[in-house]
Design a protein around this motif. Sequence first.
Motif, short mmCIF file in Angstrom:
data_model
loop_
_atom_site.label_atom_id
_atom_site.label_comp_id
_atom_site.label_asym_id
_atom_site.label_seq_id
_atom_site.Cartn_x
_atom_site.Cartn_y
_atom_site.Cartn_z
N ALA A 157 1.23 6.78 3.83
CA ALA A 157 0.49 5.65 3.26
C ALA A 157 0.71 4.39 4.12
CB ALA A 157 0.97 5.41 1.84
N ASN A 210 0.96 4.13 -2.66
CA ASN A 210 0.75 5.43 -2.02
C ASN A 210 -0.69 5.66 -1.56
OD1 ASN A 210 1.67 7.85 -1.00
ND2 ASN A 210 1.24 8.97 -2.89
N VAL A 211 -1.26 4.64 -0.93
CA VAL A 211 -2.62 4.76 -0.37
C VAL A 211 -2.61 4.20 1.06
CG1 VAL A 211 -3.83 4.61 -2.58
CG2 VAL A 211 -3.30 2.51 -1.32
N SER A 236 -7.62 1.57 2.50
CA SER A 236 -8.20 1.74 1.16
C SER A 236 -8.06 0.46 0.34
CB SER A 236 -7.52 2.87 0.40
OG SER A 236 -7.54 4.02 1.16
N VAL A 237 -6.88 -0.18 0.41
CA VAL A 237 -6.73 -1.42 -0.37
C VAL A 237 -7.48 -2.58 0.28
CG1 VAL A 237 -4.70 -1.06 -1.81
CG2 VAL A 237 -4.39 -1.59 0.61
N ASN A 267 -2.88 7.91 10.05
CA ASN A 267 -2.74 8.34 8.65
C ASN A 267 -1.51 9.19 8.42
OD1 ASN A 267 -3.50 10.61 9.94
ND2 ASN A 267 -5.40 10.94 8.82
N SER A 319 0.84 -1.21 0.00
CA SER A 319 0.00 0.00 0.00
C SER A 319 0.87 1.26 0.00
CB SER A 319 -1.02 0.00 1.14
OG SER A 319 -0.45 -0.39 2.36
N LYS A 320 2.06 1.17 0.59
CA LYS A 320 2.99 2.31 0.50
C LYS A 320 3.46 2.51 -0.94
CE LYS A 320 4.55 2.34 5.30
NZ LYS A 320 5.34 1.58 6.31
#
Length: 377
Positions: free
Chosen positions: A354, A125-126, A130-131, A351, A121-122
């Motif tokens: 990411a 970049n989220v 989210s994933v 948060n 996810s990094k």
Amino acid sequence: MSEFKSFQGIRIDTAELRLVSLPLRTPFVISTGTMTDKVFPLLILKGEGLEGFAEAVMDHTPDYLEETISGAMAFLREVILPTIVGKRFRSPAELLTILDPWRGHRMSKAVVEMAFWDLWSKALNVPLKSVLGGVRDNVEVGVSLGIAPIDETLDQISEVQEAGYKRTKLKIKKGHDLILLKAVRERFPDIKLTVDANTDYGLVDLSTLQAMDEFALDYIEQPLAFDDIHDHAIVQKAIRTALCLDESIRSAVDTRKALVAGAARVINIKVGRVGGFAEARAIHDICEAFGVPVWCGGMLESGIGRAHNIHLATLRNFSKPGDTSSASRYFKRDIIHESLETANGLMPVPNNGAGIGVTLDHDYLNTVSRQVETFSP
Ligand code: OSB
Ligand code: MG
């Protein structure tokens, strides 16, 4: 258009495996034993100039489930990490094709899968949530109170109520159950209350479990054996209170069997217990299909595991308060820079960047690391 560079996956360049020991503020007592320090393997997967983190949830002794820290360190060192370092994976699912064929060891597999989700996810970049498909910015949480003298437990419940936590879970064991519940209900008739037996009871204790119906518990967590589903179904048919399974649920298949058998009406999901996020999500989904609520359990994790748990709990069917209370209840100092604290029983999703959205405090981590090993191709 020409700017678009298709995602080539992530090559795991190196892995760092640490054994970390964090002192607990106060010992945590459950029916199977007492924990004074939180000792855990911490894994850092490095690739594409990024780092993915996760912690594993087994204990020194196999008193919660079968895996042990020394066994996990050996399995990670000798089998899993040499197999994945130097390889490229386009997704967590692709990584799982390596881990899946190996029997058991779900906690050891989870730490690898979870660190890769963070790294992945990094790279995208989220935020991790989210994933995963999360739908919330904060999650409802309660607390899990260890076994203590009844007057101390009553004081702790007052504090927890004042802090706004959404439910109180009391650890129980044989002989420390009905008297405790009577005292708690006299003083707190209306709070949302649950109990967790960590497998201390058997079918011979059915009358005690039936007597718990009187105390309006939201559920009774894992009264029977860690590897049982069948006998929980017998108990569930004989009591009104919902049963919740923790130790007995390692997979989505276990979950299907438990729900078809009527062994529980609530499921505790711990991503670190079930082999990672893919399995945790599959359990979440099958529970949703059965109309069964889930909640996110905990294993006294440091900020790294706590952050993973919070992201998971943003999924839709996590509709009961989880165990991810403020980190300051457990530790004087955490291994991350961010402080994971609740307000009115709500834990915000971290948060700071990411992925899991928390960053390692390397100075402190170094002082609490007992072992550091690195792996390269
Ligand atoms: O059964 O949920 C459990 C802690 C250690 C081992 C097993 C359990 C627990 C907890 C504490 O209940 C959950 C937490 O506060 O992280
Ligand atoms: Mg439990």
